[in-house]
Design a protein around this motif. Structure first.
Motif, PDB file in Angstrom:
ATOM      1  N   LEU A 127      37.108  51.161  45.060  1.00 33.90           N
ATOM      2  CA  LEU A 127      36.748  49.744  45.077  1.00 33.90           C
ATOM      3  C   LEU A 127      35.727  49.462  46.176  1.00 33.90           C
ATOM      4  O   LEU A 127      35.953  49.764  47.352  1.00 33.90           O
ATOM      5  CB  LEU A 127      37.988  48.883  45.296  1.00 33.90           C
ATOM      6  N   THR A 128      34.614  48.885  45.788  1.00 32.54           N
ATOM      7  CA  THR A 128      33.542  48.553  46.720  1.00 32.54           C
ATOM      8  C   THR A 128      33.155  47.098  46.542  1.00 32.54           C
ATOM      9  O   THR A 128      32.981  46.619  45.423  1.00 32.54           O
ATOM     10  CB  THR A 128      32.310  49.448  46.483  1.00 32.54           C
ATOM     11  N   LYS A 129      33.059  46.393  47.666  1.00 28.54           N
ATOM     12  CA  LYS A 129      32.661  44.989  47.654  1.00 28.54           C
ATOM     13  C   LYS A 129      31.604  44.772  48.729  1.00 28.54           C
ATOM     14  O   LYS A 129      31.790  45.155  49.886  1.00 28.54           O
ATOM     15  CB  LYS A 129      33.865  44.084  47.927  1.00 28.54           C
ATOM     16  N   ARG A 130      30.505  44.146  48.347  1.00 30.44           N
ATOM     17  CA  ARG A 130      29.421  43.866  49.278  1.00 30.44           C
ATOM     18  C   ARG A 130      29.205  42.361  49.394  1.00 30.44           C
ATOM     19  O   ARG A 130      29.304  41.632  48.413  1.00 30.44           O
ATOM     20  CB  ARG A 130      28.118  44.519  48.812  1.00 30.44           C
ATOM     21  N   LEU A 152      40.426  42.363  49.470  1.00 30.24           N
ATOM     22  CA  LEU A 152      41.186  43.277  48.621  1.00 30.24           C
ATOM     23  C   LEU A 152      42.239  42.516  47.827  1.00 30.24           C
ATOM     24  O   LEU A 152      42.413  42.744  46.618  1.00 30.24           O
ATOM     25  CB  LEU A 152      41.845  44.360  49.475  1.00 30.24           C
ATOM     26  N   LEU A 153      42.943  41.611  48.487  1.00 32.46           N
ATOM     27  CA  LEU A 153      43.981  40.846  47.795  1.00 32.46           C
ATOM     28  C   LEU A 153      43.390  40.004  46.664  1.00 32.46           C
ATOM     29  O   LEU A 153      43.945  39.958  45.566  1.00 32.46           O
ATOM     30  CB  LEU A 153      44.724  39.970  48.801  1.00 32.46           C
ATOM     31  N   ARG A 154      42.255  39.372  46.917  1.00 27.50           N
ATOM     32  CA  ARG A 154      41.623  38.552  45.878  1.00 27.50           C
ATOM     33  C   ARG A 154      41.180  39.409  44.697  1.00 27.50           C
ATOM     34  O   ARG A 154      41.269  38.981  43.548  1.00 27.50           O
ATOM     35  CB  ARG A 154      40.430  37.794  46.463  1.00 27.50           C
ATOM     36  N   ALA A 155      40.723  40.626  44.984  1.00 26.29           N
ATOM     37  CA  ALA A 155      40.331  41.520  43.896  1.00 26.29           C
ATOM     38  C   ALA A 155      41.542  41.910  43.050  1.00 26.29           C
ATOM     39  O   ALA A 155      41.481  41.915  41.819  1.00 26.29           O
ATOM     40  CB  ALA A 155      39.646  42.761  44.463  1.00 26.29           C
ATOM     41  N   ALA A 208      37.252  46.711  37.033  1.00 21.29           N
ATOM     42  CA  ALA A 208      38.017  46.387  35.832  1.00 21.29           C
ATOM     43  C   ALA A 208      39.468  46.160  36.216  1.00 21.29           C
ATOM     44  O   ALA A 208      40.122  47.041  36.744  1.00 21.29           O
ATOM     45  CB  ALA A 208      37.921  47.526  34.821  1.00 21.29           C
ATOM     46  N   SER A 209      39.971  44.942  35.990  1.00 19.09           N
ATOM     47  CA  SER A 209      41.379  44.630  36.241  1.00 19.09           C
ATOM     48  C   SER A 209      42.062  44.553  34.887  1.00 19.09           C
ATOM     49  O   SER A 209      41.829  43.623  34.116  1.00 19.09           O
ATOM     50  CB  SER A 209      41.507  43.300  36.984  1.00 19.09           C
ATOM     51  N   ARG A 247      36.007  39.236  40.729  1.00 16.40           N
ATOM     52  CA  ARG A 247      35.731  40.387  39.865  1.00 16.40           C
ATOM     53  C   ARG A 247      34.350  40.985  40.109  1.00 16.40           C
ATOM     54  O   ARG A 247      33.952  41.920  39.412  1.00 16.40           O
ATOM     55  CB  ARG A 247      35.881  39.983  38.395  1.00 16.40           C
ATOM     56  N   ASP A 248      33.635  40.451  41.085  1.00 17.43           N
ATOM     57  CA  ASP A 248      32.300  40.956  41.382  1.00 17.43           C
ATOM     58  C   ASP A 248      32.391  42.136  42.343  1.00 17.43           C
ATOM     59  O   ASP A 248      31.979  42.058  43.502  1.00 17.43           O
ATOM     60  CB  ASP A 248      31.438  39.831  41.967  1.00 17.43           C
TER      61      ASP A 248
END
Length: 246
Positions: free
Chosen positions: A21-24, A57-60, A3-4, A66-67
């Protein structure tokens, strides 16, 4: 999904807060329950090996991806300056800076921003006629004209020659001093991080693995003993030995 939420960080708190924050990407976890806070007016540099998740991280934080799982809260506007200036070639420089600007007089605001970066006389130029340094300054003007609470810099100096890079470094510090956004600079250059930032982070295996604070006043000389010691620590954390890369 992360959530941003602009405007949810209290005025006395950090300008940006990331929690868990987790991104796969498929089975690969690029960001692993990462936690980070960036203070108001703080200049943070983020280092890491290629593929460590810095740009992810920067793009998030920018809301471009947002995924993700976890939470992101940013107080105020977010602006980004990328490695490539990304100016629209069919619009003149002034129109590029004013594009999409929510202001009473976008043209006047863009003219002020271009004057700040020393491009007032190039406002009517086409982007393809700009030098690399001029194009990057136009990109900075486009970011700062939005008066961001958080300014994200994604390796914006890496394509510049050495002398132009020094000039743009000084410009960025001058603009940051005047506007005081929180800044997150993604870079591969340890010396650049130490010369510009208040705090230097190393990203490894999807988490912040190391943090160094730089207490020296600016301008800084790269051969200062304190920076020499910090440089050695950061290179070690990045897996770089005197013989090369581990």
């Amino acid at each position: 999904m992360a959530a941003s939420v602009p405007g949810t960080v209290k005025a006395t708190g950090p300008v940006a807060r990331v929690g868990g924050l987790t991104k796969r990407f498929g089975d690969r976890r690029v960001l692993d329950r990462l936690d980070l806070e960036i203070g108001r007016g703080e200049f943070v540099a983020l280092l890491g090996r290629s593929g460590s998740g810095k740009s992810t991280l920067l793009r998030a934080l920018a809301g471009l991806d947002r995924d993700n799982d976890g939470a992101i809260a940013v107080d105020g506007t977010v602006a980004v300056a990328f490695q490539e200036p990304r100016l629209l070639p069919w619009k003149r420089v002034l129109a590029n800076v004013a594009l999409g600007l929510d202001a009473a007089d976008p043209r006047a605001a863009a003219e002020i921003a271009l004057a700040e970066v020393g491009l007032a006389e190039r406002s009517g130029a086409w982007p393809l006629t700009l030098s690399g340094g001029e194009a990057q300054r136009a990109s900075l003007a486009r970011a700062l004209v939005r008066e961001p609470g958080l300014l994200l810099l994604d390796e914006p100096f890496s394509a510049l020659d050495a002398l132009t890079r020094i000039t743009v470094h000084r410009l960025v510090l001058d603009l940051w001093t005047r506007h005081r956004p929180g800044v997150l600079l993604v870079t591969h250059d340890v010396d650049e991080a130490l010369l510009l930032a208040d705090r230097v982070l190393v990203l490894d295996r999807g988490r912040i693995a190391h943090e160094s604070r730089v207490e020296l006043d600016r301008p800084r000389h790269r051969d200062h003993p304190s920076l020499t010691e910090l440089r050695a620590t950061l290179l070690d954390r990045l897996g770089v030995t005197p013989e090369g890369t581990a």
